[in-house]
Design a protein around this motif. Structure first.
Motif, short mmCIF file in Angstrom:
data_model
loop_
_atom_site.label_atom_id
_atom_site.label_comp_id
_atom_site.label_asym_id
_atom_site.label_seq_id
_atom_site.Cartn_x
_atom_site.Cartn_y
_atom_site.Cartn_z
N LEU A 114 0.83 -1.21 0.00
CA LEU A 114 0.00 0.00 0.00
C LEU A 114 0.87 1.26 0.00
N LEU A 115 1.97 1.25 0.72
CA LEU A 115 2.86 2.41 0.74
C LEU A 115 3.46 2.66 -0.64
N ALA A 116 3.75 1.57 -1.37
CA ALA A 116 4.24 1.71 -2.74
C ALA A 116 3.15 2.30 -3.64
N LEU A 117 1.91 1.85 -3.44
CA LEU A 117 0.79 2.37 -4.21
C LEU A 117 0.56 3.85 -3.93
N MET A 118 0.73 4.26 -2.68
CA MET A 118 0.56 5.66 -2.31
C MET A 118 1.65 6.53 -2.95
N SER A 119 2.85 5.98 -3.10
CA SER A 119 3.91 6.75 -3.76
C SER A 119 3.60 6.91 -5.25
N PHE A 120 2.98 5.90 -5.86
CA PHE A 120 2.56 6.02 -7.26
C PHE A 120 1.50 7.11 -7.41
N ASP A 121 0.59 7.18 -6.45
CA ASP A 121 -0.43 8.23 -6.46
C ASP A 121 0.20 9.61 -6.41
N ARG A 122 1.22 9.78 -5.55
CA ARG A 122 1.91 11.07 -5.47
C ARG A 122 2.68 11.37 -6.75
N TYR A 123 3.23 10.32 -7.37
CA TYR A 123 3.95 10.50 -8.64
C TYR A 123 3.01 11.05 -9.72
N VAL A 124 1.84 10.45 -9.84
CA VAL A 124 0.86 10.89 -10.84
C VAL A 124 0.39 12.31 -10.53
N ALA A 125 0.15 12.60 -9.23
CA ALA A 125 -0.36 13.92 -8.85
C ALA A 125 0.62 15.04 -9.18
N ILE A 126 1.92 14.78 -9.03
CA ILE A 126 2.91 15.83 -9.23
C ILE A 126 3.52 15.82 -10.63
N CYS A 127 3.74 14.63 -11.17
CA CYS A 127 4.38 14.54 -12.49
C CYS A 127 3.38 14.54 -13.64
#
Length: 312
Positions: A114-127
């Motif tokens: 889940l922590l890896a999935l949350m980092s992907f969410d942040r990646y999409v939000a910012i990049c």
């Protein structure tokens, strides 16, 4: 060590800090204070995320899942620890040990993913900000979270089941505060090299690969943040990611030191302190980290408090 005729004893004696009894009372007090604190904090995050319309976004959907995970994670071990530290009877039934083994590792593996999935969410939000709502739609978020929970179940059921089948030759003492796979493998008798190799390989997929994905996401995020011209924009982007990054290192660090080495090489006290850290300290700190460093959560929490007071 006490020996019994059965391959699996009726109960285990959890030695904990029996060699250092002076530690038991301070640990008991710390757990007695932090456990309700962790529960109340995570329940609060779940409530504000569900009740405040401004927090109905993928980031807070994942955060709600994380808070629920932390509640289950810490509940699977802390009540047993409190019982053992607070009484002279430091035992757990074989069935209780098995249930704890399944739940603890199910929640732990799920949180890693889940922590890896949350980092992907942040990646999409910012990049990919212009495509964020299109990519991270509700259907995809539910699908990804379901896959994460399913993978956690598969890991726990497969690894814990194989571990419980190891012969213990009647040994009923575990030098630990709880039932955990590496300690049970280390305690088992007979051939167990295959179990050690299997645990290391599986944990590469559960721990190492998700951590690499997290780091790769944040390398891209860092590169994107540096391109933001306004200092206010950089500060806001960094603020949305820093909380998650702190939680990642708090959780993955102890987990990797515990699970990515052969159980036979684990030192005597390492499992105890690591379990206290990623099973108690991290779930307690998570809600503070996300609340104190997030203006949206603090605002939603203030609104919730005002609504509760207005009803009175």
């Amino acid at each position: 060590m006490a020996l019994m005729n059965e391959s699996h004893p009726e109960e285990f004696i959890l030695l904990g800090f029996a060699d250092r009894p002076w530690l038991e009372l301070p640990l008991f007090i710390v757990l007695l204070l932090t456990y309700p604190l962790a529960m109340m904090g995570n329940i609060t995050i779940i409530l504000v995320s569900r009740l405040d319309p401004r927090l109905h976004s993928p980031m807070y959907f994942f955060l709600t899942n994380l808070s629920f995970l932390d509640m289950c994670y810490t509940t699977s071990i802390v009540p047993q620890m409190l019982f053992n530290l607070g009484t002279s009877r430091k035992t757990i039934s074989y069935m209780g040990c098995a249930v704890q083994l399944y739940i603890f590792h199910f929640m732990g593996a799920t949180e890693c993913l889940l922590l890896a999935l949350m980092s992907f969410d942040r990646y999409v939000a910012i990049c990919r900000p212009l495509h964020y709502t299109l990519i991270m739609n509700q259907r995809l978020c539910i699908l990804l979270v379901s896959i994460v929970w399913l993978c956690g179940i598969i890991y726990a059921v497969s690894e814990a089941t194989v571990t419980l089948q190891l012969p213990l030759c009647g040994i009923n003492q575990l030098d630990h505060l709880l039932c955990e796979i590496p300690v049970l493998i280390k305690t088992a008798c007979g051939e167990k090299e295959a179990n050690e190799v299997t645990l290391s390989v599986v944990c590469i997929f559960i721990l190492a690969i998700p951590l690499c994905l997290v780091l790769a996401s944040y390398i891209c995020i860092g590169h994107a943040i540096l391109k933001i011209k306004s200092s206010e924009g950089r500060k806001k982007a960094f603020g949305t990611c820093s909380s998650h990054l702190i939680v990642v290192f708090l959780f993955y660090g102890p987990g990797i030191s515990m699970y990515l080495q052969p159980p036979s090489s684990i030192t005597r006290d390492q499992p105890k302190f690591m379990a206290l850290f990623y099973g108690v300290v991290t779930p307690t700190l998570n809600h503070f980290i996300y609340t104190l460093r997030n203006k949206d959560v603090k605002g939603a929490l203030g609104n919730l408090v005002r609504r509760i007071l207005s009803f009175k």
